[in-house]
Design an enzyme around this catalytic site. Sequence first.
Site, PDB file in Angstrom:
ATOM      1  N   GLY A  12     -39.757  20.034  23.191  1.00 32.01           N
ATOM      2  CA  GLY A  12     -40.824  20.912  22.694  1.00 32.01           C
ATOM      3  C   GLY A  12     -41.312  20.359  21.374  1.00 32.01           C
ATOM      4  O   GLY A  12     -40.502  20.105  20.474  1.00 32.01           O
ATOM      5  N   ARG A  59     -39.470   9.656  21.209  1.00 31.35           N
ATOM      6  CA  ARG A  59     -40.516  10.073  22.162  1.00 31.35           C
ATOM      7  C   ARG A  59     -41.870   9.882  21.480  1.00 31.35           C
ATOM      8  O   ARG A  59     -42.028  10.200  20.315  1.00 31.35           O
ATOM      9  CB  ARG A  59     -40.329  11.538  22.587  1.00 31.35           C
ATOM     10  CG  ARG A  59     -39.035  11.807  23.340  1.00 31.35           C
ATOM     11  CD  ARG A  59     -38.960  13.243  23.846  1.00 31.35           C
ATOM     12  NE  ARG A  59     -39.847  13.450  25.000  1.00 31.35           N
ATOM     13  CZ  ARG A  59     -40.115  14.660  25.513  1.00 31.35           C
ATOM     14  NH1 ARG A  59     -39.603  15.751  24.942  1.00 31.35           N
ATOM     15  NH2 ARG A  59     -40.914  14.782  26.561  1.00 31.35           N
ATOM     16  N   ASP A  62     -48.776  19.144  22.507  1.00 27.06           N
ATOM     17  CA  ASP A  62     -47.948  18.122  21.868  1.00 27.06           C
ATOM     18  C   ASP A  62     -48.741  17.291  20.878  1.00 27.06           C
ATOM     19  O   ASP A  62     -48.159  16.683  19.964  1.00 27.06           O
ATOM     20  CB  ASP A  62     -47.311  17.232  22.943  1.00 27.06           C
ATOM     21  CG  ASP A  62     -46.268  18.008  23.719  1.00 27.06           C
ATOM     22  OD1 ASP A  62     -46.641  18.766  24.631  1.00 27.06           O
ATOM     23  OD2 ASP A  62     -45.077  17.884  23.377  1.00 27.06           O
ATOM     24  N   GLN A  71     -39.296  22.977  33.169  1.00 27.49           N
ATOM     25  CA  GLN A  71     -39.178  23.730  31.916  1.00 27.49           C
ATOM     26  C   GLN A  71     -39.657  25.177  32.093  1.00 27.49           C
ATOM     27  O   GLN A  71     -39.169  26.095  31.447  1.00 27.49           O
ATOM     28  CB  GLN A  71     -39.992  23.073  30.789  1.00 27.49           C
ATOM     29  CG  GLN A  71     -39.401  21.776  30.249  1.00 27.49           C
ATOM     30  CD  GLN A  71     -39.957  20.537  30.921  1.00 27.49           C
ATOM     31  OE1 GLN A  71     -40.241  20.565  32.135  1.00 27.49           O
ATOM     32  NE2 GLN A  71     -40.101  19.461  30.192  1.00 27.49           N
TER      33      GLN A  71
HETATM   34  C1  LIG Z   1     -44.482  24.376  21.633  1.00 31.72           C
HETATM   35  S1  LIG Z   1     -45.313  23.182  22.496  1.00 31.72           S
HETATM   36  C2  LIG Z   1     -44.061  22.488  23.510  1.00 31.72           C
HETATM   37  C3  LIG Z   1     -44.621  21.460  24.456  1.00 31.72           C
HETATM   38  O1  LIG Z   1     -43.647  20.416  24.638  1.00 31.72           O
HETATM   39  C4  LIG Z   1     -43.319  20.369  26.018  1.00 31.72           C
HETATM   40  O2  LIG Z   1     -42.984  19.080  26.462  1.00 31.72           O
HETATM   41  P1  LIG Z   1     -41.409  18.652  26.593  1.00 31.72           P
HETATM   42  O3  LIG Z   1     -40.705  19.789  27.273  1.00 31.72           O
HETATM   43  O4  LIG Z   1     -41.458  17.371  27.419  1.00 31.72           O
HETATM   44  O5  LIG Z   1     -40.945  18.399  25.176  1.00 31.72           O
HETATM   45  C5  LIG Z   1     -44.580  20.857  26.684  1.00 31.72           C
HETATM   46  O6  LIG Z   1     -45.599  19.877  26.645  1.00 31.72           O
HETATM   47  C6  LIG Z   1     -44.900  22.050  25.807  1.00 31.72           C
HETATM   48  O7  LIG Z   1     -46.173  22.560  25.927  1.00 31.72           O
END
Ligand SMILES: CSC[C@H]1O[C@H](OP(=O)(O)O)[C@H](O)[C@@H]1O
Length: 343
Positions: A45, A87, A235, A194
């Site tokens: 996140g 990342r 992101d 997720q």
């Molecule tokens: C609070 S925005 C979190 C954002 O990050 C997630 O990606 P990941 O689980 O791969 O870190 C996803 O894009 C969410 O919207």
Amino acid sequence: MDAIRWQEDHLLLLDQTKLPLVEEYIECWDHYVVARAIKILQVRGAPAIGAAAAFGVALAALNYQGDSAEEFEREVNQAIDDLAKTRPTAVNLFWALTRMKAFLESTRGSSIEDRQQAILAEAQALLAEDKAMNEQMGAYGQTLIPESAGVLTHCNAGALATGGFGTALGVIRAAHQAGKEISVFADETRPLLQGARLTAWELMKDGIPVTLITDSMAAYVMKQKLVDLVIVGADRITANGDVANKIGTYGLALLAKAHGIPFYVAAPVSTFDLSLQSGDEIPIEERDSEEVRTLGGTTTAPLEVPVYNPSFDVTPHQYVTAFITDRGIIQAPYLENLQKHMK
Ligand SMILES: CSC[C@H]1O[C@H](OP(=O)(O)O)[C@H](O)[C@@H]1O
């Protein structure tokens, strides 16, 4: 449900790869463990990645045992470089590391012990500020959510993805806390689920009505007029308002447009990258093929089938109804209005 917690002399990260069935924290005593946790999404996140990295920098500082200011800075800067390689898409990671690097330099002249404690305090401040920004965002954003609205969200932009409360889920939480009887449709969000594993878990813990759907059901749910608005996290958001977010977000934005449904993006100031003019410039992380060829450890495809696994996509600003931020609700034209509000 703190995703990130400092405990006396080390960092605790809720292992999000084990949710929803197992609630277990991993202990981080150095920045290497934090870097690995970010890479394999034990912590994930955008804002949470930035906050975890900030504590990784603090651990590197606290682990220095020598008495040379130059060596101390060298070792902390090496940790910053290591964490920056974890990342590529969430700009919050680089925003946090830039802030910690500047803070490290601002402590020059103090004793190493004082610098170590000050750097830890800065990481703790960054985490607390993120939660406060989310609560502010929730207060602004819930004004956009009608009574009894059906809200669709994607991936997890909740307390688990931030310093607490959440961005998109923070707006949903604020609407629920304001007494609006909303109901949420959570996309499962392939390949790492997720939405199914984290968003459904968060909302059920809070007693917020949630219905889990597969990503491919979103269009049909909209066609049945069950969705009054879509709200997602982000992101990285560029100067013109293009949005990088979890893979599948772009498709949701197209669907929302086709059905005349508002599409909101909730993000704090740390997610805006005004140095990039458009989403074409955003680095999109591609992840391991096994994430698509398996599900929960079970192989679900031919072992050698070629896979394309971009972890994010980019939604053009034309599909964004408004940005919900800690500084208010920002409407188009974004190039002008983001410059004004999100510096
Ligand atoms: C609070 S925005 C979190 C954002 O990050 C997630 O990606 P990941 O689980 O791969 O870190 C996803 O894009 C969410 O919207």
